[in-house]
Scaffold this active site. Sequence first.
Site, PDB file in Angstrom:
ATOM      1  N   HIS A 148       8.828   2.487 -12.661  1.00  0.00           N
ATOM      2  CA  HIS A 148       9.557   3.620 -12.574  1.00  0.00           C
ATOM      3  C   HIS A 148      10.963   2.800 -14.079  1.00  0.00           C
ATOM      4  O   HIS A 148      12.120   2.989 -12.803  1.00  0.00           O
ATOM      5  CB  HIS A 148      10.463   4.012 -11.319  1.00  0.00           C
ATOM      6  CG  HIS A 148      11.011   5.564 -11.582  1.00  0.00           C
ATOM      7  ND1 HIS A 148      11.035   6.357 -10.743  1.00  0.00           N
ATOM      8  CD2 HIS A 148      11.980   5.378 -12.857  1.00  0.00           C
ATOM      9  CE1 HIS A 148      11.758   7.360 -10.941  1.00  0.00           C
ATOM     10  NE2 HIS A 148      12.319   7.015 -11.876  1.00  0.00           N
ATOM     11  N   HIS A 171      13.790   4.757 -17.734  1.00  0.00           N
ATOM     12  CA  HIS A 171      13.987   4.872 -18.621  1.00  0.00           C
ATOM     13  C   HIS A 171      13.809   4.241 -19.589  1.00  0.00           C
ATOM     14  O   HIS A 171      15.073   3.756 -19.350  1.00  0.00           O
ATOM     15  CB  HIS A 171      14.669   6.392 -17.732  1.00  0.00           C
ATOM     16  CG  HIS A 171      14.596   6.990 -16.951  1.00  0.00           C
ATOM     17  ND1 HIS A 171      13.328   8.073 -16.982  1.00  0.00           N
ATOM     18  CD2 HIS A 171      14.327   6.884 -15.647  1.00  0.00           C
ATOM     19  CE1 HIS A 171      13.351   8.659 -16.121  1.00  0.00           C
ATOM     20  NE2 HIS A 171      13.546   8.188 -15.106  1.00  0.00           N
ATOM     21  N   HIS A 218       8.639  12.378 -11.329  1.00  0.00           N
ATOM     22  CA  HIS A 218       9.583  12.802 -10.453  1.00  0.00           C
ATOM     23  C   HIS A 218       9.878  13.687  -9.373  1.00  0.00           C
ATOM     24  O   HIS A 218       9.580  14.847  -9.749  1.00  0.00           O
ATOM     25  CB  HIS A 218      11.497  12.865 -10.737  1.00  0.00           C
ATOM     26  CG  HIS A 218      11.256  11.384 -12.269  1.00  0.00           C
ATOM     27  ND1 HIS A 218       9.992  10.989 -12.363  1.00  0.00           N
ATOM     28  CD2 HIS A 218      12.428  10.288 -12.096  1.00  0.00           C
ATOM     29  CE1 HIS A 218      11.188  10.240 -13.257  1.00  0.00           C
ATOM     30  NE2 HIS A 218      12.193   9.622 -13.503  1.00  0.00           N
ATOM     31  N   GLU A 220      13.599  13.759  -5.202  1.00  0.00           N
ATOM     32  CA  GLU A 220      14.918  12.538  -5.161  1.00  0.00           C
ATOM     33  C   GLU A 220      15.848  13.565  -4.441  1.00  0.00           C
ATOM     34  O   GLU A 220      16.870  12.980  -3.120  1.00  0.00           O
ATOM     35  CB  GLU A 220      14.461  11.958  -6.480  1.00  0.00           C
ATOM     36  CG  GLU A 220      15.543  10.970  -6.837  1.00  0.00           C
ATOM     37  CD  GLU A 220      16.776  11.287  -8.156  1.00  0.00           C
ATOM     38  OE1 GLU A 220      17.441  10.174  -8.610  1.00  0.00           O
ATOM     39  OE2 GLU A 220      15.928  11.928  -8.910  1.00  0.00           O
ATOM     40  N   ASP A 247      14.882   1.997 -12.799  1.00  0.00           N
ATOM     41  CA  ASP A 247      15.408   3.115 -12.772  1.00  0.00           C
ATOM     42  C   ASP A 247      16.391   3.813 -14.219  1.00  0.00           C
ATOM     43  O   ASP A 247      15.262   3.796 -14.984  1.00  0.00           O
ATOM     44  CB  ASP A 247      16.326   4.354 -11.809  1.00  0.00           C
ATOM     45  CG  ASP A 247      15.512   5.359 -11.919  1.00  0.00           C
ATOM     46  OD1 ASP A 247      15.161   6.540 -13.139  1.00  0.00           O
ATOM     47  OD2 ASP A 247      16.307   6.318 -11.143  1.00  0.00           O
ATOM     48  N   ASP A 248      17.274   3.042 -14.778  1.00  0.00           N
ATOM     49  CA  ASP A 248      18.402   3.448 -14.736  1.00  0.00           C
ATOM     50  C   ASP A 248      18.993   2.488 -14.853  1.00  0.00           C
ATOM     51  O   ASP A 248      20.383   2.487 -15.085  1.00  0.00           O
ATOM     52  CB  ASP A 248      18.954   5.215 -15.238  1.00  0.00           C
ATOM     53  CG  ASP A 248      17.869   5.654 -15.794  1.00  0.00           C
ATOM     54  OD1 ASP A 248      17.235   6.508 -16.802  1.00  0.00           O
ATOM     55  OD2 ASP A 248      18.453   6.830 -14.612  1.00  0.00           O
TER      56      ASP A 248
END
Length: 316
Positions: free
Chosen positions: A14, A16, A194, A197, A275-276
Amino acid sequence: MHDWLNNLPKAELHLHLEGSLEPELMFRLAERNKIALPWNDVEALRSAYNFGNLQEFLDLYYAGADVLRTEQDFYDLTWAYLQKCEEQNVVHTEPFFDPQTHTDRGVPFEAALNGISAALADGRELLGISSGLILSFLRHLPEEEAFKTLEQALPYRNAFFAVGLDSSEVGHPPSKFQRVFDKARGEGLLTVAHAGEEGPPEYIWQALDLLKVSRIDHGVRAAEDPKLIARLIEEQIPLTVCPLSNTKLKVFADMRQHNILDLLEQGVKVTVNSDDPAYFGGYVTENFVALHESLGMTEAQARRLAQNSLDARLAY
């Protein structure tokens, strides 16, 4: 414990790519492409990372992505992330790529895809990091836009193995994208999404039943629905959980409240991801360290989480 966690072989499922754009690289690319950024320097940009929710983060994320213009830019972005993988013994990665973030501002689809693909190929050859790319649709845009993106992508079918669904979750249920996911599966692509969340457990049910996903990205709100938890355990559906992201975006007010270890002990196939990472303060190792420091994660639990990530790979 940091070094031990760092050396543990793991996969990242996961991530990005646009969210791994570190401030230093953002400024370098802005200079290369003669783009004026709204921040004076790297430190001013870092202080802007103090956002309070998903939408504030996304506004900053899309502004940052604007510096990505050329094939070389996308190569440099992806290569920088792969170097971080090598540092942290991430032996396999399945990153997300959001074409609409770029095509909507005039960047040719193939420029972005070619840059990313070339870097992933070099990662395999030079760093020994296996990978598979996930083409992700932006859920705040209409399904028709996702169809257009899929049509654009199909001539490059061999460059990616799955489609995903990301961006603002609330008010954009998975059901909105059922038809385009049906088409993607008809083309032989796997699906992930996704869900759970900021959105409710119902979105996870929809992702499983309507989008037929192999994996749920995030999924932490599944804990609110015992029947859903039972299904996730029975079918061993992986959740790609992102602890630092969850606390930064206030899904949990504090890391000590995070439920990943509870889910692990119940038998849910949870994994640890970043994630980021440029925006949320850490890559995979930093997420593992946070779980150890805030939740008392043991070595045995860390081993299970790392093994889960390797077992939950979809690209081979």
